[in-house]
Scaffold this active site. Structure first.
Site, PDB file in Angstrom:
ATOM      1  N   GLY A  48      43.759  42.376  41.543  1.00 18.15           N
ATOM      2  CA  GLY A  48      42.275  42.692  42.321  1.00 18.15           C
ATOM      3  C   GLY A  48      41.463  41.416  43.033  1.00 18.15           C
ATOM      4  O   GLY A  48      41.613  40.284  41.917  1.00 18.15           O
ATOM      5  N   CYS A 100      40.438  38.377  33.578  1.00 16.51           N
ATOM      6  CA  CYS A 100      39.268  38.064  34.996  1.00 16.51           C
ATOM      7  C   CYS A 100      39.803  36.716  35.682  1.00 16.51           C
ATOM      8  O   CYS A 100      39.811  35.792  34.759  1.00 16.51           O
ATOM      9  CB  CYS A 100      37.812  38.163  34.922  1.00 16.51           C
ATOM     10  SG  CYS A 100      37.204  37.911  36.212  1.00 16.51           S
ATOM     11  N   LEU A 101      40.108  36.562  37.150  1.00 20.55           N
ATOM     12  CA  LEU A 101      40.492  35.508  37.539  1.00 20.55           C
ATOM     13  C   LEU A 101      39.108  34.315  37.774  1.00 20.55           C
ATOM     14  O   LEU A 101      40.154  33.421  37.572  1.00 20.55           O
ATOM     15  CB  LEU A 101      41.206  35.975  39.410  1.00 20.55           C
ATOM     16  CG  LEU A 101      42.619  36.363  38.733  1.00 20.55           C
ATOM     17  CD1 LEU A 101      42.612  36.776  40.606  1.00 20.55           C
ATOM     18  CD2 LEU A 101      43.427  35.901  38.446  1.00 20.55           C
ATOM     19  N   HIS A 142      36.266  47.775  37.692  1.00 18.99           N
ATOM     20  CA  HIS A 142      35.533  45.875  37.657  1.00 18.99           C
ATOM     21  C   HIS A 142      35.919  44.928  38.364  1.00 18.99           C
ATOM     22  O   HIS A 142      35.035  44.390  38.939  1.00 18.99           O
ATOM     23  CB  HIS A 142      37.340  45.300  36.649  1.00 18.99           C
ATOM     24  CG  HIS A 142      37.516  43.871  36.517  1.00 18.99           C
ATOM     25  ND1 HIS A 142      37.568  42.985  35.154  1.00 18.99           N
ATOM     26  CD2 HIS A 142      37.275  42.638  37.355  1.00 18.99           C
ATOM     27  CE1 HIS A 142      38.040  41.607  35.723  1.00 18.99           C
ATOM     28  NE2 HIS A 142      37.163  41.640  37.199  1.00 18.99           N
ATOM     29  N   GLU A 143      36.515  45.430  39.911  1.00 17.96           N
ATOM     30  CA  GLU A 143      35.962  44.856  41.305  1.00 17.96           C
ATOM     31  C   GLU A 143      34.594  45.419  41.549  1.00 17.96           C
ATOM     32  O   GLU A 143      33.865  44.378  41.996  1.00 17.96           O
ATOM     33  CB  GLU A 143      37.033  45.532  42.067  1.00 17.96           C
ATOM     34  CG  GLU A 143      38.495  44.610  41.901  1.00 17.96           C
ATOM     35  CD  GLU A 143      38.081  43.318  41.261  1.00 17.96           C
ATOM     36  OE1 GLU A 143      37.434  42.718  41.322  1.00 17.96           O
ATOM     37  OE2 GLU A 143      39.281  42.838  40.562  1.00 17.96           O
ATOM     38  N   HIS A 146      31.832  43.179  40.154  1.00 20.78           N
ATOM     39  CA  HIS A 146      31.654  41.879  40.267  1.00 20.78           C
ATOM     40  C   HIS A 146      30.998  42.294  41.239  1.00 20.78           C
ATOM     41  O   HIS A 146      29.468  41.036  42.051  1.00 20.78           O
ATOM     42  CB  HIS A 146      33.182  41.558  41.244  1.00 20.78           C
ATOM     43  CG  HIS A 146      33.695  40.657  40.146  1.00 20.78           C
ATOM     44  ND1 HIS A 146      33.474  40.027  38.921  1.00 20.78           N
ATOM     45  CD2 HIS A 146      35.366  40.972  39.918  1.00 20.78           C
ATOM     46  CE1 HIS A 146      33.937  38.908  38.803  1.00 20.78           C
ATOM     47  NE2 HIS A 146      35.524  39.858  38.683  1.00 20.78           N
TER      48      HIS A 146
HETATM   49 ZN    ZN Z   1      37.257  39.806  37.679  1.00 19.01          ZN
END
Ligand code: ZN
Length: 181
Positions: A48, A100-101, A142-143, A146
């Site tokens: 994501g 997380c990226l 999660h997204e 953000h």
């Molecule tokens: Zn993340």
């Protein structure tokens, strides 16, 4: 489409901690953003990505997860959403691993409801409702976090539930550590 740079927490860019703005409608520029985010997510092997992670403080997310983890031929669920919100959540919270990226190599065990209904606008600007459970539900939550400037590490208060997995270990065992986005 273009791959955009992913902002990481260690850069000190405040965008990851700010509340993203709602969009008024899905314009061609927003569609372009969605397309770029899909390409960026795939390039980074994430599940994501949210607008703030590519330095765009707008309420846009993309998510792509396998339909069946056991069967790679089953394809994926791919969503690009504007103004996503959790309309409903259900079930007793379950603990699951997240990465997380924007926080490379760090993973943690996060408690979240196992099922959610998410509403928002799709790439055509149409209203959609997505009923999700399991991993898809987790990635969506999660997204959407953000967009509020919330990171998965904020949900972890117990020591030992946040840990580091080195990239070389991930290469050996990719399933052990997927960064969501
Ligand atoms: Zn993340």
């Amino acid at each position: 489409m273009a791959i955009r740079k992913i902002v990481t927490l260690d850069e000190g860019n405040p965008v990851l901690r700010q509340k993203a703005r709602r969009i008024r409608r899905v314009t061609p520029a927003i569609q372009q953003l969605m397309d770029d985010m899909v390409e960026t997510m795939r390039d980074a092997a994430g599940a994501g990505l949210a607008g703030p992670q590519v330095d765009v403080l707008l309420r846009v997310i993309v998510v792509e997860v396998p339909k069946d983890f056991e069967d790679p031929d089953a394809g994926t669920w791919l969503y690009a959403l504007a103004n996503p919100e959790i309309a409903r959540q259900s079930g007793d919270v379950e603990e699951g691993q997240e990465g997380c990226l924007s926080i490379p190599n760090i993973y943690g065990l996060v408690e979240r409801p196992p099922a959610v209904t998410v509403k928002g606008l799709d790439r055509s600007g149409r209203k959609v409702r997505i009923k999700a459970e399991g991993y898809l539900a987790r990635v969506l939550q999660h997204e959407i976090d953000h967009l509020e400037g919330t990171l998965f590490i904020d949900h972890i208060t117990e020591q030992g539930k946040l840990f580091r997995i080195e990239p070389e270990d991930v290469e050996e065992e990719p399933a052990t550590a997927v960064a969501m986005g």
